[in-house]
Design an enzyme around this catalytic site. Structure first.
Site, mmCIF file in Angstrom:
data_model
loop_
_atom_site.group_PDB
_atom_site.id
_atom_site.type_symbol
_atom_site.label_atom_id
_atom_site.label_comp_id
_atom_site.label_asym_id
_atom_site.label_seq_id
_atom_site.Cartn_x
_atom_site.Cartn_y
_atom_site.Cartn_z
ATOM 1 N N SER A 1 41.051 35.805 35.855
ATOM 2 C CA SER A 1 41.233 34.301 35.294
ATOM 3 C C SER A 1 43.200 34.624 35.639
ATOM 4 C CB SER A 1 40.951 33.230 34.604
ATOM 5 O OG SER A 1 41.984 31.944 34.626
ATOM 6 N N HIS B 1 47.740 28.779 39.536
ATOM 7 C CA HIS B 1 46.860 29.293 38.663
ATOM 8 C C HIS B 1 45.930 30.544 39.943
ATOM 9 C CE1 HIS B 1 42.076 27.612 39.092
ATOM 10 N NE2 HIS B 1 42.567 28.356 38.004
#
Length: 296
Positions: A118, A132
Site C-alpha cells: 500500500s 495512491h
C-alpha cells in the site's frame, strides 16, 4: 492442493516486497535528481523502515510487515510504502462484513491470510499530484482473490497528467482483458467518491477487488502488471510538475484538498477500516494521512 496454495501465497508476498523495493529506489532517485526548484535546498529524502506487527485476539503474533516512510524531502513531503502479510481469524464484525460481500465460507470459518503493498504519497509542490496505489492477495478457506488499483489526487488539475496516468493503467489492463479498464475505472470513480462532499477525491484511476477468474496465474499476472504500471504512470508527471512555481493560494488549495483525502480515508476507505478492526499496526494503517491539511 494445500502445498500449491502455500507456494502461491509465498510468491505473491515476495512480489509485493519486490515492488516495494523498486518503488523506494525510484522515489529516492527522484529526491537525488531534484537540483532546482523551491525545495532543492532541502536534504534529499530517505526512507526510514520499521517493522509492523499484528496481534490476534488472544495476543499471539498474527503476522506483520514493514512500513517505509519518507518525510520532508525535496519532492515528497510525506510518502509511505507499506508491505504486510497477516493471518489468523477475523473478529465478528470483520467476518460479518466479509460474509455480506459474499465471500464463500466466511459465515462458518473466519480464518484468513492477506498480503499486499500500500502506497500513499503527499508531495511538496502543490502542482504535483498526490497518489495512491495498492495491490493485494486475500485468502480464506473458501476462496482466494486479488485486489488493488491506483488513483491520482491533484489539487491543481492538468488534463495531460490525468490522460498520461490513465493511459498507463489502461495499457496494463489491455494486455489481459479488454473490458478491464472501463470496468475498473468506473469502479474507482464510484469507490473514491465522497458522498458528503458530492465529489470524487481526485481524478480517479482503476480499482478492483474480489478478482478470481478461476485462474490464479492469470489474476496474479494482471495484478503484477498493475503494480508495474505505477512508476511509469506517476514518475513522469512528478518530473514535469516538481519545479513549477507556486504561491500561497496554491499551497492553500493543496491543504484543503488534503482535507478531502483525510475525510475519505477516515470515513469510507475499506482498507483503513479492515486494518483497524483486525488489529494491524495503527500507525501503518494511518500512514495514508497527510502531514498537514486544513478545512474551510
Amino acid at each position: 492442493m494445500a502445498d500449491k496454495m502455500e507456494d502461491q501465497k509465498a510468491r505473491a508476498s515476495a512480489w509485493f516486497r519486490d515492488l516495494r523495493d523498486q518503488i523506494v529506489s525510484a522515489f529516492e532517485s527522484l529526491e537525488d535528481s531534484q537540483n532546482t526548484g523551491p525545495f532543492a535546498s532541502l536534504p534529499a529524502g530517505r526512507f526510514e523502515v520499521s517493522e509492523t506487527t499484528r496481534k490476534s485476539d488472544d495476543g499471539s503474533d498474527a503476522g506483520g510487515g514493514e512500513m517505509s516512510v519518507m518525510r520532508g524531502g525535496r519532492v515528497f513531503e510525506k510518502v509511505g510504502v507499506n508491505i504486510s502479510t497477516v493471518y489468523g481469524s477475523l473478529g465478528a464484525a470483520a467476518q460479518k462484513a466479509m460474509a455480506a460481500r459474499g465471500v464463500p465460507g466466511m459465515e462458518d470459518d473466519p480464518r484468513f491470510w492477506a498480503s499486499g503493498i500500500s502506497l500513499v504519497a503527499h508531495m511538496q509542490n502543490p502542482h504535483t499530484p498526490a497518489v495512491h496505489m495498492n495491490t493485494r492477495m486475500f485468502w480464506t478457506p473458501g476462496a482466494w482473490w486479488f485486489g488493488g488499483g491506483a488513483d491520482l489526487n491533484p489539487c491543481i488539475e492538468y488534463e495531460e497528467d490525468t490522460a498520461h496516468f490513465h493511459g498507463k493503467l489502461e495499457a496494463a489492463c489491455a494486455g489481459h482483458d479488454p473490458s478491464y479498464y472501463d470496468k475498473f475505472k468506473a469502479w474507482a470513480d464510484e469507490y473514491f467518491f465522497i458522498p458528503h462532499r458530492g465529489r470524487a477525491r481526485g481524478v480517479g484511476g482503476i480499482f478492483y477487488d474480489d478478482l478470481n477468474t478461476g485462474d490464479w496465474e492469470a489474476d496474479f499476472a494482471f495484478t503484477q502488471d498493475v503494480g508495474r504500471a505505477f512508476l511509469p504512470a506517476f514518475v513522469p508527471v512528478t518530473k514535469t510538475r516538481r519545479d513549477a512555481a507556486w504561491d500561497d493560494a496554491d499551497k492553500d488549495a493543496q491543504l484543503i484538498h488534503r482535507g478531502l483525502y483525510a475525510e475519505y480515508n477516515l470515513v469510507y476507505d475499506r482498507g483503513t477500516k479492515f486494518g483497524l478492526t483486525t488489529g494491524h499496526d495503527a500507525n501503518a494503517v494511518l500512514m495514508s494521512l497527510p502531514p498537514e491539511a486544513k478545512w474551510i
